[in-house]
Design an enzyme around this catalytic site. Structure first.
Site, mmCIF file in Angstrom:
data_model
loop_
_atom_site.group_PDB
_atom_site.id
_atom_site.type_symbol
_atom_site.label_atom_id
_atom_site.label_comp_id
_atom_site.label_asym_id
_atom_site.label_seq_id
_atom_site.Cartn_x
_atom_site.Cartn_y
_atom_site.Cartn_z
ATOM 1 N N CYS A 59 0.818 -1.222 0.000
ATOM 2 C CA CYS A 59 0.000 0.000 0.000
ATOM 3 C C CYS A 59 0.851 1.272 0.000
ATOM 4 C CB CYS A 59 -0.929 0.004 1.207
ATOM 5 S SG CYS A 59 -0.137 -0.533 2.745
ATOM 6 N N HIS B 86 -2.934 6.311 4.293
ATOM 7 C CA HIS B 86 -1.538 6.531 4.656
ATOM 8 C C HIS B 86 -1.112 7.905 4.152
ATOM 9 C CE1 HIS B 86 -1.490 2.447 5.761
ATOM 10 N NE2 HIS B 86 -0.910 1.906 4.717
#
Lengths: 349, 349
Positions: free
Chosen positions: A132, A252
């Site tokens: 990710c 994130h």
């Protein structure tokens, strides 16, 4: 998409955090599905899940589950992928794997479609979806590399708890309430469920994501370092990473320092490239306090970039703040986009 | 301390987050206090606060408050310092100022006692206490600079909400409960109380601390850059900073990349210097998941360093994770340590 046929799709890990997002995205994008098989561990088998107007019963994933499947999307942990992905390939499926099991393997395409979809052309049945935190970074760095060259990356991450799964999100919420109530925090899972020690994540920051490697880096850090070089086809780029888990649920964020390959670039030069980049949205205006945050990027498909600054000393140095929903572009969406690209490029027939 | 006399001390901003910590530390360290004056804005005047066995009534800070005061500790915002610090000096007090009002001023010592206490020797009555995020970083970097040389610093911060004051902590807690209850988050203060837009901090990360400057950097980032060079007496060090506010109450963490001045250094070489450094505690062992976190550093005096890694490409490059309580070493403790150093060095007579 160029094809008119439908594809039989299996999701392995269909009840997990990423599996849930994959179902949502397949439905929202009207992916051309014939049959959809939802596969899981024995524990979750039997569950009924709605997809479009159908109710689908979750089945335990076994080697036989992949008979007649065209595309198998794996997101149930590395050991499941290692055991079952080759079985799916034997049955003629093409596997898109969301774990780290195959990513660095020789001959395994590691793909972010906006960045390196050509890599899908040569494969042995297994395509790897990158980590990710890597996906969102390379999505922003690739257009800069194309335009100006790229010699160096130093990234510090600010990573959401959902990257560690639904149980970790529950742990964050439980600890958060304990903190507000003045109780002791019970830590049983994070930073790494399989590791020896556990530390509270609520109102805290944990500089460990995944296990430590022999060189003192965590596996998450090494993933960012190695995957970035592989995806960008350039082992000469210097990449350094420090990965930190933080008490928020989704998205994130990354503080990224880059050294580009050209002198005399301005902030506007960098911004203009990002503005036109596929899958990237520039949200950057200090005069109006405009920048992306984990909450603002949540549930969105794109990679958001803000805080573009020129380094005050290094002529080729720039600083960026890159944010994206780790379960969407960082996982489920990229997986589905790989499947779409395989169809568009006639790689799946 | 070498002196036997007592000193009359005033705390300006005595009821704020830092003022409260200063009182605690003066008491805990048995600082040689004659009279203690607690000063505040009009709003908080009249409050009664216990110090040792006394009850002290908080008074409104005015130019006349400093009559007979030897040491005035300011922590009530830059505008108060600008208005009243010169008044305190006129009355013969030595001022230790916790705001950014005087830090970069010509002839103003900017001091972390472990790092540059000699700078206290020449002053015009005002000593500046550096920014919280700068203090903990230079405390760890100075011994490395001494031992090996230091040419470059790139820092990304993970900063606690208490750095923005008690009201910001209340906002974090309120928003956190709102989030857990599924309510909308009300943001009225952060990232910067005086700025136009406000964003939620709960379950989020805000890449803005203090106001944006014309060059696109925030003032917090420019503080770290400029103060580090001033404290280390070296304008040639390249310093870059990205400052981010995060949803925890106390302690700042920093992901710091440094380039040292020597080839062939090992992780152990860097660790050994940090192990012996004044005010620094090395907490670094990947084999036992040992590293500092904001929660582990909370309420402690020292600067904690972990995650020491050698850069995988750059021979002189190392990565560090530096954590310290922003209200203690980052503010109140450093202020009191400056006062102690002034006495020890016979600068206050």
């Amino acid at each position: 998409m160029s094809q008119n046929r439908n594809y039989n799709v299996a999701i392995v890990g269909a009840t997990g955090a990423v599996g849930e997002k994959i179902r949502e995205i397949l439905e929202r994008k009207s992916f051309p599905i014939g049959e959809l098989k939802l596969l899981s561990s024995k524990r979750s088998a039997g569950k009924k899940i709605k997809f479009k107007n159908e109710e689908i019963t979750v089945e335990e994933a076994t080697p036989e589950s992949f008979k007649g499947i065209d595309i198998a999307l794996f997101s149930a942990g590395g050991s499941i992928s290692k055991a079952l992905a080759p079985e799916a390939v034997k049955h003629g499926a093409i596997v898109i794997d969301n774990t780290s099991a195959f990513r660095m393997g020789e001959g395994i395409p590691l793909v972010v479609p906006e960045v390196n979809c050509d890599d899908l052309k040569i494969h042995d049945g297994i395509i790897a979806n990158p980590n990710c935190s890597t996906i969102q970074m390379v999505a922003a760095l690739k257009p800069l590399k194309e335009a100006f060259g790229l010699s160096r990356v130093i990234v510090s991450t600010y990573q959401a708890v959902s990257g560690a799964g639904n149980d970790a999100v529950d742990e964050l919420k439980d600890q958060t309430q304990q903190y507000l109530d003045g109780k002791e925090l019970t830590a049983e899972l994070l930073p790494v469920s399989g590791d020896e020690k556990h530390y509270p994540i609520a109102f805290n920051a944990l500089p460990q994501i995944d296990k430590f490697q022999e060189n003192g880096y965590t596996f998450e850090e090494m993933k960012m370092i190695n995957e970035t070089k592989k995806i960008l086809h350039d082992d000469s780029i210097q990449v350094a990473a420090t990965c930190v888990r933080l008490p928020f649920v989704s998205s994130h964020a990354e503080s990224v320092y880059v050294e580009l390959g050209k002198d005399g670039l301005s902030v506007a030069d960098v911004q203009n490239v990002l503005k036109d980049a596929d899958g990237v949205i520039l949200e950057d205006d200090p005069t109006t306090q405009t920048y992306p945050t984990p909450l603002s990027a949540m549930d969105k498909d794109e990679v958001f970039v803000g805080r573009v600054r020129k380094d005050l000393d290094e002529e080729k140095g720039f600083h960026l703040w890159i944010v994206s929903d780790n379960l969407i572009k960082g996982a489920a969406l990229n997986t589905v986009q790989i499947a779409e690209s395989l169809i568009e490029q006639n790689i799946i027939k």
